[in-house]
Design a protein around this motif. Structure first.
Motif, PDB file in Angstrom:
ATOM      1  N   UNK A  31     -38.084   6.108  10.275  1.00 52.70           N
ATOM      2  CA  UNK A  31     -38.789   6.805  11.407  1.00 52.70           C
ATOM      3  C   UNK A  31     -39.191   5.752  12.327  1.00 52.70           C
ATOM      4  N   UNK A  33     -40.398   6.391  16.902  1.00 48.86           N
ATOM      5  CA  UNK A  33     -41.243   7.026  17.450  1.00 48.86           C
ATOM      6  C   UNK A  33     -41.098   6.391  19.159  1.00 48.86           C
ATOM      7  N   UNK A  35     -43.513   6.413  22.411  1.00 43.63           N
ATOM      8  CA  UNK A  35     -44.689   6.902  23.240  1.00 43.63           C
ATOM      9  C   UNK A  35     -44.717   6.427  24.792  1.00 43.63           C
ATOM     10  N   UNK A  37     -47.512   5.135  27.774  1.00 49.16           N
ATOM     11  CA  UNK A  37     -49.133   4.695  28.056  1.00 49.16           C
ATOM     12  C   UNK A  37     -49.068   4.456  29.476  1.00 49.16           C
ATOM     13  N   UNK A  43     -52.107   6.980  24.643  1.00 48.14           N
ATOM     14  CA  UNK A  43     -50.679   6.977  24.016  1.00 48.14           C
ATOM     15  C   UNK A  43     -50.205   8.361  24.215  1.00 48.14           C
ATOM     16  N   UNK A  45     -47.483  10.855  22.962  1.00 50.58           N
ATOM     17  CA  UNK A  45     -46.212  11.183  22.260  1.00 50.58           C
ATOM     18  C   UNK A  45     -44.871  11.595  23.119  1.00 50.58           C
ATOM     19  N   UNK A  48     -39.843  11.772  18.229  1.00 52.69           N
ATOM     20  CA  UNK A  48     -39.870  11.180  17.105  1.00 52.69           C
ATOM     21  C   UNK A  48     -38.700  11.566  16.207  1.00 52.69           C
ATOM     22  N   UNK A  56     -37.921  15.462  16.747  1.00 56.08           N
ATOM     23  CA  UNK A  56     -38.919  16.211  17.311  1.00 56.08           C
ATOM     24  C   UNK A  56     -39.304  15.989  18.847  1.00 56.08           C
ATOM     25  N   UNK A  58     -40.829  17.636  21.086  1.00 60.01           N
ATOM     26  CA  UNK A  58     -42.081  18.402  21.651  1.00 60.01           C
ATOM     27  C   UNK A  58     -42.655  17.665  22.686  1.00 60.01           C
TER      28      UNK A  58
END
Lengths: 113, 114
Positions: A31, A33, A35, A37, A43, A45, A48, A56, A58
């Motif tokens: 996995x 990811x 993010x 900041x 953070x 998102x 992913x 993902x 989104x």
């Protein structure tokens, strides 16, 4: 590698230019990811990846943002036609599918001038 | 979907004093809860996590957090802080179902003073 590696650590770019940020996850982590900041904020998102499943997406804020991952290895986050509001630290993290905590990289600080 | 609220953006405290950093979450499903710490000029590190079992979880450096389901809270505490605890602390939540996306709070800056 021993940890999650991100490059570059710092990037200054002119408004309107495209930038590409790179993330090397921990070997074996399925996995990954991304993010964001922003200064003084939490953070946010972005995207992913989990193995060969569809990512993902989104959290991507606009169609100027895209990301790719080759298998279970390197990922690149691309921002096209950068804007000043894109200035932030972009963090990448990876984890085992069955793990519950992420390992974060040190981030890429992007400044759009 | 989940959300996390960290009401205190900054918490100043004197060395050796106790501290509590508050975290409340919202979720329609069961959750896993996490605290991450970000020391100055460093990346985020996992401090502790609640997955199941005992509602009180501890870290190796003296922090603890208690999962309170009825109050939907996961406050972080330390009975005696040290200068080296100065950092930003983030609370995070994810649902126990499929998917592995963490939702983070806005962070609390802990500043330990002499």
């Amino acid at each position: 590698g021993a940890g999650v590696s991100q490059s570059p650590s710092n990037k200054v770019t002119e408004k309107g230019k495209d930038v590409e940020l790179r993330c090397d996850p921990i070997s074996g982590h399925t996995a990954l990811y991304w993010y964001r900041q922003r200064l003084g904020q939490g953070l946010e998102f972005l995207i992913y990846f989990q193995g060969n499943s569809a990512p993902d997406k989104s959290g991507l804020p606009s169609d100027r943002f895209s990301a790719e991952r080759t298998g279970e290895s390197v990922s690149t986050l691309t921002i096209q036609r950068t804007q000043q509001e894109d200035s932030a630290v972009y963090l990448c993290a990876s984890s085992l599918r069955t793990d519950y905590g992420y390992t974060f990289g040190s981030g890429t600080r992007l400044t759009v001038v | 979907a989940q959300s996390v609220t960290q009401l205190d953006s900054q918490v100043p405290v004197f060395e050796e004093a106790p501290v509590e950093l508050r975290c409340n979450y919202s979720s329609s499903v069961s959750v896993y809860l996490f605290w991450y710490v970000q020391y100055p000029n460093q990346g985020l590190q996992l401090l502790l996590k609640y997955l199941s079992g005992s509602t009180l979880v501890e870290s190796i450096n003296g922090f603890e957090a208690e999962f309170n389901k009825s109050q939907t809270s996961f406050h972080l505490r330390k009975p005696s802080v040290h200068i080296s605890d100065t950092a930003e602390y983030f609370c995070a939540v994810r649902g126990t179902g499929g998917g592995n996306k963490l939702t983070f709070g806005t962070g609390t800056q802990l500043k330990v003073e002499l």
